[in-house]
Design a protein around this motif. Structure first.
Motif, short mmCIF file in Angstrom:
data_model
loop_
_atom_site.label_atom_id
_atom_site.label_comp_id
_atom_site.label_asym_id
_atom_site.label_seq_id
_atom_site.Cartn_x
_atom_site.Cartn_y
_atom_site.Cartn_z
N ALA A 187 0.95 -1.28 -0.09
CA ALA A 187 -0.07 0.01 -0.01
C ALA A 187 1.05 1.22 -0.13
O ALA A 187 1.93 1.42 0.80
CB ALA A 187 -0.86 -0.04 1.47
N GLU A 188 0.63 2.25 -0.92
CA GLU A 188 1.48 3.09 -1.09
C GLU A 188 0.95 4.44 -0.01
O GLU A 188 -0.08 4.52 -0.03
CB GLU A 188 1.48 3.77 -2.64
CG GLU A 188 0.06 4.30 -2.91
CD GLU A 188 -0.93 3.39 -3.14
OE1 GLU A 188 -2.17 3.89 -3.25
OE2 GLU A 188 -0.71 2.21 -3.28
N ASP A 189 2.19 5.19 0.67
CA ASP A 189 1.70 6.28 1.24
C ASP A 189 1.94 7.65 0.80
O ASP A 189 1.36 8.41 1.35
CB ASP A 189 2.91 6.22 2.48
CG ASP A 189 2.76 4.81 3.30
OD1 ASP A 189 1.71 4.72 3.61
OD2 ASP A 189 3.70 3.88 3.34
N VAL A 190 2.56 7.58 -0.30
CA VAL A 190 2.64 8.78 -1.12
C VAL A 190 2.55 8.61 -2.73
O VAL A 190 3.31 7.35 -2.98
CB VAL A 190 4.09 9.73 -0.90
CG1 VAL A 190 4.16 10.81 -1.73
CG2 VAL A 190 4.16 9.87 0.58
N VAL A 191 1.76 9.28 -3.45
CA VAL A 191 1.73 9.23 -4.79
C VAL A 191 1.82 10.76 -5.51
O VAL A 191 1.25 11.54 -5.02
CB VAL A 191 0.49 8.42 -5.20
CG1 VAL A 191 0.41 8.40 -6.91
CG2 VAL A 191 0.49 6.99 -4.72
N ASP A 192 2.55 10.77 -6.44
CA ASP A 192 2.59 12.00 -7.27
C ASP A 192 2.36 11.56 -8.75
O ASP A 192 3.01 10.71 -9.16
CB ASP A 192 3.92 12.69 -7.10
CG ASP A 192 3.89 13.66 -5.91
OD1 ASP A 192 3.14 13.55 -5.26
OD2 ASP A 192 5.07 14.22 -5.91
N VAL A 193 1.23 12.28 -9.30
CA VAL A 193 0.94 11.73 -10.58
C VAL A 193 0.80 12.86 -11.66
O VAL A 193 0.37 13.98 -11.19
CB VAL A 193 -0.70 11.22 -10.53
CG1 VAL A 193 -1.08 10.69 -11.84
CG2 VAL A 193 -0.67 9.91 -9.83
N SER A 194 1.45 12.98 -12.66
CA SER A 194 1.37 13.73 -13.81
C SER A 194 0.23 13.24 -15.11
O SER A 194 0.67 12.19 -15.39
CB SER A 194 2.60 14.05 -14.41
OG SER A 194 3.41 14.66 -13.26
N LEU A 195 -0.60 14.11 -15.33
CA LEU A 195 -1.43 13.73 -16.68
C LEU A 195 -1.48 14.55 -17.63
O LEU A 195 -1.18 15.80 -17.42
CB LEU A 195 -2.91 13.72 -15.79
CG LEU A 195 -3.01 13.01 -14.68
CD1 LEU A 195 -4.53 13.27 -14.05
CD2 LEU A 195 -3.08 11.28 -14.68
N GLY A 196 -1.34 13.93 -18.83
CA GLY A 196 -1.66 14.86 -20.17
C GLY A 196 -2.85 14.55 -20.86
O GLY A 196 -3.49 13.66 -20.81
N PHE A 197 -3.35 15.69 -21.13
CA PHE A 197 -4.89 15.91 -21.72
C PHE A 197 -5.06 16.13 -23.55
O PHE A 197 -4.11 16.75 -23.67
CB PHE A 197 -5.77 16.52 -20.89
CG PHE A 197 -6.17 16.03 -19.61
CD1 PHE A 197 -7.22 14.98 -19.27
CD2 PHE A 197 -5.42 16.21 -18.42
CE1 PHE A 197 -7.53 14.61 -18.06
CE2 PHE A 197 -5.52 16.00 -17.17
CZ PHE A 197 -6.70 14.85 -17.03
N PRO A 198 -5.95 15.44 -24.02
CA PRO A 198 -5.98 15.95 -25.40
C PRO A 198 -6.29 17.44 -25.32
O PRO A 198 -6.81 18.02 -24.65
CB PRO A 198 -7.42 15.44 -25.66
CG PRO A 198 -7.57 14.32 -24.76
CD PRO A 198 -7.07 14.64 -23.45
N GLY A 199 -5.51 17.84 -26.39
CA GLY A 199 -5.30 19.29 -26.60
C GLY A 199 -4.25 19.88 -25.92
O GLY A 199 -3.88 21.14 -25.94
N GLY A 200 -3.45 19.13 -25.02
CA GLY A 200 -2.08 19.64 -24.60
C GLY A 200 -2.09 20.11 -23.10
O GLY A 200 -1.21 20.67 -22.45
N GLY A 201 -3.42 20.13 -22.42
CA GLY A 201 -3.53 20.50 -21.15
C GLY A 201 -2.65 19.36 -20.03
O GLY A 201 -2.61 18.28 -20.57
N ILE A 202 -2.21 20.01 -18.79
CA ILE A 202 -1.51 19.07 -18.29
C ILE A 202 -1.86 19.22 -16.75
O ILE A 202 -2.54 20.34 -16.26
CB ILE A 202 -0.01 19.11 -18.21
CG1 ILE A 202 0.48 20.50 -17.86
CG2 ILE A 202 0.54 18.79 -19.63
CD1 ILE A 202 1.99 20.72 -17.83
N ALA A 203 -1.93 18.20 -15.89
CA ALA A 203 -2.19 18.31 -14.38
C ALA A 203 -1.34 17.38 -13.77
O ALA A 203 -0.67 16.29 -14.28
CB ALA A 203 -3.66 17.83 -14.35
N SER A 204 -1.17 17.85 -12.32
CA SER A 204 -0.34 16.87 -11.48
C SER A 204 -1.21 16.95 -10.12
O SER A 204 -1.85 17.85 -9.81
CB SER A 204 0.83 17.52 -11.26
OG SER A 204 0.87 18.73 -10.71
N ALA A 205 -0.99 15.84 -9.59
CA ALA A 205 -1.81 15.49 -8.33
C ALA A 205 -0.96 14.79 -7.30
O ALA A 205 -0.31 14.01 -7.65
CB ALA A 205 -3.16 14.50 -8.51
#
Length: 323
Positions: free
Chosen positions: A195-213
């Motif tokens: 079970a993970e205690d820390v997760v960092d995620v980067s997401l790329g979306f159609p059209g070039g938008g990006i997100a991180s959580a």
């Protein structure tokens, strides 16, 4: 339909919140509390003037089910409710794996039984107001950190991250990401193996938008924030304190004012955030779903993106940073 009679399954911390909201509602009736442990189940039922039973099979003639039991029990309870033809609201995640979640959603569709997932932040008034202020998001940053809670058996991806990827997907118009990059850490000696205690995620979306959580249970205080950047504005959302601030940065030519050079100005908008407690709004939507005033197929489909993203993130981060 008259006020639906609801069976609440689970008398833990989240169950107690659901019990309070259902019991106080004018739109539903807390008909029974279901919990295998009589001490906690009966105490919660007595506190709200209702009855207790140890198993859903003994709930009697109810109209709907709210599942607030531990995540590892969701699958069995959900299938039992679906087999009984009862609409259900299941706390997030529906199940602690995409495979089991898909089984539950497929079963509900075949049975024609409405199902809703408790992705509660959708109903946070700060997010609801901020979403109306945001046009053309290009970058989204989400942080959800908490102190360690040994009672949570799943990792932070299913416990915490699922909320923010759900909000991110909504901000990008329900589009699912085209790319996912993950860093995961497993550090705490009390955590279930794997079970993970820390997760960092980067997401790329159609059209070039990006997100991180970022999701962590190593924090020493609760953090629930979203930052959204567009070409012309930035919006900060504090989901915990329910605050929203919009920033616009402008440059004014001083010669317009009879001088020389430029002056930079940051404008701020701080809207008043009003609205009901998210659990209240969520319950109202669930009652509308039970009554047929919400499209059951659309509601069911809205559950999938966040669960698929968490599943992909866990697969990508399965072997990283294990103590």
């Amino acid at each position: 339909m008259a006020q639906p009679r609801i069976a609440l399954v689970g008398a833990g911390s989240m169950g107690r919140n659901h019990a309070r909201v259902i019991a106080q509602s004018d739109e539903a009736i807390l008909d029974v509390v279901v919990d295998p442990f009589e001490e906690s189940g009966r105490a919660l039922a007595d506190a709200h003037g209702t009855r207790w039973v140890p198993d859903l099979s003994g709930a009697g003639n109810v109209d709907a089910v709210v599942v607030a039991a531990s995540t590892e029990h969701h699958y069995g309870i959900a299938r039992q409710a679906i087999d009984a033809g009862l609409p259900l609201l299941v706390e997030k995640p529906v199940c602690p794996s995409l495979e089991l979640t898909l089984e539950v959603l497929d079963a509900s569709q075949r049975a024609g039984t409405p199902i809703m997932c408790g992705l509660l932040e959708r109903y946070n008034p700060a997010f609801v107001i901020a979403k109306k202020m945001i046009e053309g998001p290009l970058y989204v940053r989400a942080d959800r950190h908490s102190p360690y809670a040994p009672r949570i058996k799943t990792g932070v991806a299913w416990d915490l991250l699922v909320h923010d990827v759900d909000l991110i997907v909504q901000l990008f118009g329900a589009a699912e990401p085209t790319s996912i990059n993950v860093e995961a850490g497993r550090f705490h000696p009390l955590s279930v193996p794997g079970a993970e205690d820390v997760v960092d995620v980067s997401l790329g979306f159609p059209g070039g938008g990006i997100a991180s959580a970022s999701a962590s249970r190593l924090g020493q205080r609760k953090v629930r924030t979203l930052l959204v950047q567009t070409l012309n504005a930035m919006v900060e959302i504090d989901l915990l304190r329910r605050g929203v601030t919009l920033y616009r940065h402008t440059t004014i030519a001083e010669d317009q004012l009879g001088g020389s050079g430029y002056r930079q100005v940051t404008e701020m908008e701080v809207p008043e955030v009003t609205g009901k407690e998210p659990l209240v709004t969520q319950l109202e939507r669930f009652v509308a779903l039970v009554d047929g005033r919400v499209d059951a197929d659309e509601e069911r489909l809205s559950i999938l993106p966040a669960h698929r993203i968490v599943d992909r993130a866990l697969a990508a981060g399965a072997t990283q940073h294990t103590n």
